[in-house]
Design a protein around this motif. Structure first.
Motif, PDB file in Angstrom:
ATOM      1  N   ILE A 181       0.843  -1.199   0.000  1.00 30.59           N
ATOM      2  CA  ILE A 181       0.000   0.000   0.000  1.00 30.59           C
ATOM      3  C   ILE A 181       0.875   1.246   0.000  1.00 30.59           C
ATOM      4  CG2 ILE A 181      -1.898  -1.139   1.240  1.00 30.59           C
ATOM      5  CD1 ILE A 181      -0.965   0.437   3.744  1.00 30.59           C
ATOM      6  N   CYS A 182       0.233   2.373  -0.256  1.00 27.74           N
ATOM      7  CA  CYS A 182       0.896   3.682  -0.187  1.00 27.74           C
ATOM      8  C   CYS A 182      -0.114   4.683   0.383  1.00 27.74           C
ATOM      9  CB  CYS A 182       1.386   4.128  -1.566  1.00 27.74           C
ATOM     10  SG  CYS A 182       2.246   5.725  -1.552  1.00 27.74           S
ATOM     11  N   ILE A 183       0.261   5.360   1.467  1.00 27.03           N
ATOM     12  CA  ILE A 183      -0.620   6.314   2.137  1.00 27.03           C
ATOM     13  C   ILE A 183       0.002   7.707   2.022  1.00 27.03           C
ATOM     14  CG2 ILE A 183      -1.726   6.956   4.311  1.00 27.03           C
ATOM     15  CD1 ILE A 183      -1.562   4.059   5.168  1.00 27.03           C
ATOM     16  N   TRP A 184      -0.670   8.591   1.267  1.00 27.28           N
ATOM     17  CA  TRP A 184      -0.182   9.962   1.082  1.00 27.28           C
ATOM     18  C   TRP A 184      -0.803  10.862   2.141  1.00 27.28           C
ATOM     19  CZ3 TRP A 184       3.372  11.313  -2.678  1.00 27.28           C
ATOM     20  CH2 TRP A 184       3.620  10.351  -3.665  1.00 27.28           C
ATOM     21  N   LEU A 185       0.025  11.595   2.872  1.00 23.42           N
ATOM     22  CA  LEU A 185      -0.454  12.527   3.889  1.00 23.42           C
ATOM     23  C   LEU A 185      -0.555  13.927   3.292  1.00 23.42           C
ATOM     24  CD1 LEU A 185       0.566  10.122   5.663  1.00 23.42           C
ATOM     25  CD2 LEU A 185       1.079  11.829   7.422  1.00 23.42           C
ATOM     26  N   MET A 186      -1.745  14.537   3.379  1.00 25.43           N
ATOM     27  CA  MET A 186      -1.921  15.908   2.922  1.00 25.43           C
ATOM     28  C   MET A 186      -1.140  16.869   3.840  1.00 25.43           C
ATOM     29  SD  MET A 186      -3.855  15.644   0.246  1.00 25.43           S
ATOM     30  CE  MET A 186      -2.826  14.212  -0.049  1.00 25.43           C
ATOM     31  N   ASP A 187      -0.809  18.036   3.301  1.00 21.40           N
ATOM     32  CA  ASP A 187      -0.078  19.011   4.119  1.00 21.40           C
ATOM     33  C   ASP A 187      -0.960  19.609   5.210  1.00 21.40           C
ATOM     34  OD1 ASP A 187      -1.716  20.405   2.426  1.00 21.40           O
ATOM     35  OD2 ASP A 187      -0.252  21.971   1.962  1.00 21.40           O
ATOM     36  N   THR A 188      -2.272  19.316   5.168  1.00 22.30           N
ATOM     37  CA  THR A 188      -3.183  19.778   6.220  1.00 22.30           C
ATOM     38  C   THR A 188      -3.463  18.684   7.244  1.00 22.30           C
ATOM     39  OG1 THR A 188      -5.051  19.181   4.804  1.00 22.30           O
ATOM     40  CG2 THR A 188      -4.296  21.471   4.739  1.00 22.30           C
ATOM     41  N   HIS A 189      -2.743  17.560   7.151  1.00 25.03           N
ATOM     42  CA  HIS A 189      -2.965  16.453   8.088  1.00 25.03           C
ATOM     43  C   HIS A 189      -2.829  16.956   9.528  1.00 25.03           C
ATOM     44  CE1 HIS A 189      -2.913  12.210   9.318  1.00 25.03           C
ATOM     45  NE2 HIS A 189      -2.035  12.598  10.229  1.00 25.03           N
ATOM     46  N   PRO A 190      -3.723  16.563  10.451  1.00 23.46           N
ATOM     47  CA  PRO A 190      -4.789  15.557  10.302  1.00 23.46           C
ATOM     48  C   PRO A 190      -6.169  16.152   9.997  1.00 23.46           C
ATOM     49  CG  PRO A 190      -4.496  16.064  12.604  1.00 23.46           C
ATOM     50  CD  PRO A 190      -3.531  16.964  11.855  1.00 23.46           C
ATOM     51  N   LYS A 191      -6.224  17.387   9.524  1.00 22.85           N
ATOM     52  CA  LYS A 191      -7.529  17.992   9.232  1.00 22.85           C
ATOM     53  C   LYS A 191      -8.205  17.281   8.078  1.00 22.85           C
ATOM     54  CE  LYS A 191      -9.673  22.448   8.122  1.00 22.85           C
ATOM     55  NZ  LYS A 191      -9.444  23.880   7.847  1.00 22.85           N
ATOM     56  N   ASN A 192      -7.427  16.901   7.043  1.00 24.74           N
ATOM     57  CA  ASN A 192      -7.986  16.209   5.890  1.00 24.74           C
ATOM     58  C   ASN A 192      -7.485  14.778   5.857  1.00 24.74           C
ATOM     59  OD1 ASN A 192      -7.591  19.313   4.806  1.00 24.74           O
ATOM     60  ND2 ASN A 192      -9.483  18.376   4.123  1.00 24.74           N
ATOM     61  N   ALA A 193      -8.321  13.899   5.322  1.00 24.10           N
ATOM     62  CA  ALA A 193      -7.982  12.481   5.275  1.00 24.10           C
ATOM     63  C   ALA A 193      -6.846  12.233   4.286  1.00 24.10           C
ATOM     64  CB  ALA A 193      -9.211  11.664   4.872  1.00 24.10           C
ATOM     65  N   PRO A 194      -6.002  11.240   4.535  1.00 30.86           N
ATOM     66  CA  PRO A 194      -4.955  10.897   3.570  1.00 30.86           C
ATOM     67  C   PRO A 194      -5.549  10.225   2.332  1.00 30.86           C
ATOM     68  CG  PRO A 194      -4.944   9.362   5.406  1.00 30.86           C
ATOM     69  CD  PRO A 194      -5.934  10.432   5.761  1.00 30.86           C
ATOM     70  N   ILE A 195      -4.742  10.157   1.292  1.00 30.70           N
ATOM     71  CA  ILE A 195      -5.124   9.464   0.059  1.00 30.70           C
ATOM     72  C   ILE A 195      -4.357   8.147   0.012  1.00 30.70           C
ATOM     73  CG2 ILE A 195      -5.181   9.599  -2.457  1.00 30.70           C
ATOM     74  CD1 ILE A 195      -5.270  12.620  -2.216  1.00 30.70           C
ATOM     75  N   CYS A 196      -5.085   7.047  -0.148  1.00 32.79           N
ATOM     76  CA  CYS A 196      -4.475   5.726  -0.011  1.00 32.79           C
ATOM     77  C   CYS A 196      -4.626   4.933  -1.309  1.00 32.79           C
ATOM     78  CB  CYS A 196      -5.125   4.957   1.136  1.00 32.79           C
ATOM     79  SG  CYS A 196      -5.142   5.874   2.700  1.00 32.79           S
ATOM     80  N   TYR A 197      -3.590   4.137  -1.623  1.00 31.41           N
ATOM     81  CA  TYR A 197      -3.590   3.302  -2.815  1.00 31.41           C
ATOM     82  C   TYR A 197      -3.055   1.913  -2.481  1.00 31.41           C
ATOM     83  CZ  TYR A 197      -4.198   7.512  -5.645  1.00 31.41           C
ATOM     84  OH  TYR A 197      -4.688   8.663  -6.204  1.00 31.41           O
ATOM     85  N   VAL A 198      -3.505   0.954  -3.260  1.00 28.73           N
ATOM     86  CA  VAL A 198      -2.874  -0.371  -3.298  1.00 28.73           C
ATOM     87  C   VAL A 198      -1.902  -0.372  -4.467  1.00 28.73           C
ATOM     88  CG1 VAL A 198      -3.258  -2.822  -3.638  1.00 28.73           C
ATOM     89  CG2 VAL A 198      -4.868  -1.493  -2.275  1.00 28.73           C
ATOM     90  N   ARG A 199      -0.657  -0.789  -4.220  1.00 28.45           N
ATOM     91  CA  ARG A 199       0.369  -0.796  -5.268  1.00 28.45           C
ATOM     92  C   ARG A 199       0.818  -2.233  -5.522  1.00 28.45           C
ATOM     93  NH1 ARG A 199       4.607   4.226  -4.715  1.00 28.45           N
ATOM     94  NH2 ARG A 199       3.224   5.840  -5.526  1.00 28.45           N
ATOM     95  N   PRO A 200       0.203  -2.902  -6.438  1.00 27.86           N
ATOM     96  CA  PRO A 200       0.558  -4.312  -6.658  1.00 27.86           C
ATOM     97  C   PRO A 200       1.915  -4.446  -7.334  1.00 27.86           C
ATOM     98  CG  PRO A 200      -1.007  -3.579  -8.307  1.00 27.86           C
ATOM     99  CD  PRO A 200      -0.849  -2.435  -7.346  1.00 27.86           C
ATOM    100  N   THR A 201       2.529  -5.597  -7.138  1.00 18.74           N
ATOM    101  CA  THR A 201       3.784  -5.904  -7.828  1.00 18.74           C
ATOM    102  C   THR A 201       3.473  -6.359  -9.253  1.00 18.74           C
ATOM    103  OG1 THR A 201       3.719  -8.158  -6.984  1.00 18.74           O
ATOM    104  CG2 THR A 201       4.889  -6.545  -5.658  1.00 18.74           C
TER     105      THR A 201
END
Length: 392
Positions: free
Chosen positions: A73-93
């Motif tokens: 997985i990959c979890i992107w943290l916004m620069d407003t964290h924790p006010k806004n939710a992170p953006i998350c992805y599954v990164r398959p091989t």
């Protein structure tokens, strides 16, 4: 927390609005899940705007049918964290494919009620990952690609391989947390909403239809017939999705009830503090009132004694009530009394003139005489006060 340079992490987070909170959340996750590593990379939004953001890149352990798999997985943290939710992805091989569902779209973006209901102060990265582990344990987001020699069907068939599982064991060491993992560039956000709005929870995919990923796959042997195990697998998947939706609904309902109870608890605690303050003030006022009552009773007793003592004494002559200690003071007292009497006489003569008792000539003659005498008395009083050293 070996392998995490905390000083470098804080440099990456220096442009974040709440860098201390973001660093604390990241370090807490890395402490619990060694397969995740913080990395700073460039994230491109839907409108083409790039931004340097910190993401948690790596794998999380997921238990599925008695086996533990490492899901990338990959979890992107916004620069407003924790006010806004992170953006998350599954990164398959390269040997994996994404299995779209109501929780993961075809680009690998993750949709969860926890992300949709993200609230600053109550939501955190550690809780998000735990929800991912539970969700992916019920419905894995990836499956193993079948070999070309064993794959006469389209690659979008999401049935398990013959004699195999959805997910092969995936060691964490085979997933380096670097940019462009497995030849896959960072996924752009699939939502059309501008940053920092969060993509709403998607409408569930139709679980069972005659075509698409939800339908039963053709038999492995290539005969085109639907076998009993395929129907059984489809029914099991339908039951799993229905139970999962029901579980999520109950979870959200209970979570709302807990939040209501928590707010009520907080209000009761605040009310308790206010009541304690009021009681303390009332106790202080009661103590002051008791002291004042005691003082008033003592004064009342003193007055009763004074009245009793005065009632037993002989009557005092008014003329003898005031005595002086020296002849000069006596002369001053007599002059003052006589001057006050003249003042009263002039007043009553004015009243007599107004009522017509005396005429104007008599009034003027008597006032002139009394005024002359009053002037002499005032001059005498002034001289006596000077002689006695009193204020003039």
């Amino acid at each position: 927390m070996a392998g995490v340079d905390e000083s470098r992490l804080r440099v990456w987070l220096s442009k974040y609005h709440n860098s201390d909170v973001a660093a604390r959340d990241i370090l807490s996750v890395v402490n619990h899940y060694q397969g995740l590593v913080p990395v700073q990379e460039t994230y491109t939004f839907n409108d083409g705007t790039p931004m340097d953001l910190v993401n948690l890149n790596g794998t999380i352990p997921v238990s599925y049918k008695g086996n533990t798999y490492n899901i990338p997985i990959c979890i992107w943290l916004m620069d407003t964290h924790p006010k806004n939710a992170p953006i998350c992805y599954v990164r398959p091989t390269s040997d994996m494919s994404i299995k779209p569902s109501i929780f993961v779209d075809q680009n690998g973006k993750i949709y969860l009620p926890y992300l949709h209901d993200w609230t600053s102060g109550s939501s955190e990265l550690l809780g998000l990952i735990q929800v991912m582990i539970v969700t992916f344990g019920d419905q894995p987001p990836v499956f193993a690609k079948p070999k070309e020699s064993d794959m006469p069907y389209p690659s979008n068939s999401f049935m398990p391989q013959a004699g195999g599982n959805y997910l092969p064991p995936y060691p964490p060491t085979s997933y380096p947390p670097t940019s462009g993992f497995g030849g896959y560039p960072p996924y752009p956000a699939s939502s059309s909403l501008p940053y920092p709005s969060y993509t709403p929870y998607p409408t569930p995919y139709p679980p069972y239809s005659g075509s698409g990923y939800g339908g039963p796959a053709p038999a492995v042997g290539g005969t085109g017939t639907i076998k009993d195990e395929h129907i059984r697998e489809s029914l099991l998947t339908a039951i799993e999705e229905k139970l999962l939706r029901r579980m999520k609904e109950l979870f959200q309902q209970h979570q709302a009830e807990l939040e209501t109870l928590q707010r009520t608890h907080d209000e009761l605690k605040q009310g308790k503090v206010k009541l304690n303050t009021i009681l303390s003030r009332l106790e202080k006022e009661q103590s002051d009132l008791d002291k004042n009552i005691t003082v008033l009773k003592d004064k009342e007793q003193e007055l009763d004694k004074a009245i009793e003592r005065l009632s037993n004494e002989e009557e005092i002559d008014v003329d003898d009530a005031v005595t002086t200690t020296a002849p000069l003071y006596k002369q001053l007292l007599n002059a003052f009394s006589e001057e006050a009497a003249i003042e009263d006489a002039i007043y009553y003569m004015g009243e007599a003139l107004r009522c017509g008792v005396i005429d104007l000539d008599v009034f003027l003659r008597q006032v002139r005489t009394l005024s002359r005498k009053q002037f002499m008395l005032r001059a005498l009083m002034q001289k006596c006060r000077q002689k006695a050293g009193l204020a003039v």
